[in-house]
Design an enzyme around this catalytic site. Structure first.
Site, PDB file in Angstrom:
ATOM      1  CG  ASP A 103      -8.126   3.406  -9.128  1.00 49.11           C
ATOM      2  OD1 ASP A 103      -7.802   3.566  -7.939  1.00 49.11           O
ATOM      3  OD2 ASP A 103      -7.362   2.951 -10.003  1.00 49.11           O
TER       4      ASP A 103
HETATM    5  N1  URA Z   1      -5.816  -1.586  -9.398  1.00 47.22           N
HETATM    6  C1  URA Z   1      -6.003  -0.374  -9.956  1.00 47.22           C
HETATM    7  O1  URA Z   1      -5.144   0.143 -10.658  1.00 47.22           O
HETATM    8  N2  URA Z   1      -7.174   0.240  -9.731  1.00 47.22           N
HETATM    9  C2  URA Z   1      -8.178  -0.288  -8.997  1.00 47.22           C
HETATM   10  O2  URA Z   1      -9.246   0.320  -8.842  1.00 47.22           O
HETATM   11  C3  URA Z   1      -7.966  -1.555  -8.424  1.00 47.22           C
HETATM   12  C4  URA Z   1      -6.770  -2.185  -8.634  1.00 47.22           C
END
Ligand code: URA
Length: 236
Positions: A103
Site C-alpha cells: 500500500d
Molecule cells: N497488507 C496490507 O494491508 N497492506 C500492505 O501493504 C501489505 C499487506
C-alpha cells in the site's frame, strides 16, 4: 553485445558514461583494457571488470528496494510518485516492475525485477511465498487472535490462509507472516479484531530479510544467494 550496451543493460553505466570510463582505462575485458565503448564482447563468457570489480552478466535484474511511505507500487500513476522513480536512470531504462504491491503508506521490502516468469511464480497464490510484516496498532489485539489467525480469518467472502501472528507484550504491535497477498490483507485482518493498523513494514520476502542497511528509498541488487533463494521459493 557492445560494451556500452552491456553496462547499460546491467544498470551500471549509461552509454555516455561507459565511453568515458573506457577512455579512462577503467574497463578491462579478460584482463586487457578496452578503450572503445563500441567494442564487442561475449557477455556470457568474457570477464568484464570496472574499476577493478567484476561485473557479472545476468539476463535479468533483481533489486531490493526499501519502499518509503507515499509511493505507489507501480511503474506509472497519474497523480502519485511510483516506486520505479526511486531507481537511477540506467535501471529505469530496463523497465523493472514491482513484484507484488505494498500500500502507499506501507514501507519495507519490495522486489523489483524484469524477470516476468519468476515474478509470476512468486506471486502465484498456489506457491505460498511467505511475507513477514512488522505492524503497530491503535489498540491491543484481543486474546485469542493468534489462534484465529492460525485457523484462517474470514474477510467477507474470502477465507485467508493460516497466518503466524506474534504480538508484542502490550499486544499493540508485533509481527505477522502471511503466504498470500489479498487486497489490504493485514489491515483487514486486524480490523476483524477491532484494531486499526497505524504502521506496516514488510521485513522479509520469501525468507529473505530486508537489508536494514537500506534507508527508506534506498535500493541494492540481490546477491547471487538471494536470487537462488527466490528461485527455490516457489518450488516448495
Ligand atoms: N497488507 C496490507 O494491508 N497492506 C500492505 O501493504 C501489505 C499487506
Amino acid at each position: 553485445m557492445r560494451l556500452d550496451k552491456f553496462f547499460s543493460d546491467m544498470g551500471l553505466l549509461s552509454r555516455r558514461d561507459c565511453a568515458r570510463a573506457a577512455a579512462r582505462g577503467e574497463i578491462t575485458v579478460n584482463g586487457a583494457p578496452v578503450t572503445r565503448a563500441d567494442a564487442k564482447i561475449n557477455e556470457e563468457k568474457d570477464e568484464v571488470f570496472y574499476r577493478g570489480e567484476r561485473v557479472a552478466f545476468s539476463r535479468f535484474v533483481y533489486v531490493m528496494l526499501h519502499k518509503p511511505q507515499g509511493y505507489i507500487s507501480a511503474t506509472e500513476d497519474g497523480n502519485a510518485p511510483v516506486v520505479t522513480e526511486l531507481l537511477p536512470d540506467t535501471l529505469q531504462k530496463r523497465a523493472l516492475f514491482p513484484c507484488g504491491r505494498l500500500d502507499k503508506d506501507t514501507t519495507g521490502f519490495l522486489l523489483l525485477t524484469d524477470d516476468g516468469t519468476l515474478a509470476h511464480l512468486l506471486l502465484s497464490p498456489k506457491r505460498h511465498v511467505s511475507k513477514c510484516y512488522a505492524f503497530s496498532l491503535d489498540a491491543p489485539l484481543p486474546a485469542g487472535a493468534e489462534e484465529r489467525f492460525a485457523a484462517g480469518v474470514r474477510l467477507g467472502e474470502e477465507l485467508c490462509k493460516s497466518a503466524l501472528l506474534s504480538p508484542t507484550d502490550d499486544r499493540k504491535g508485533g509481527t505477522i507472516v502471511i503466504t498470500e497477498g489479498k487486497y489490504h490483507q493485514i489491515k483487514r485482518m486486524m480490523q476483524s479484531e477491532g484494531c486499526t493498523v497505524t504502521a506496516l513494514k514488510r521485513t522479509a520476502f520469501a525468507g529473505i530479510p530486508l537489508d536494514e542497511g537500506l534507508a527508506p528509498g534506498e535500493w541494492r541488487y540481490f546477491t547471487d544467494e538471494e536470487i537462488a533463494t527466490l528461485e527455490k521459493a516457489p518450488k516448495k
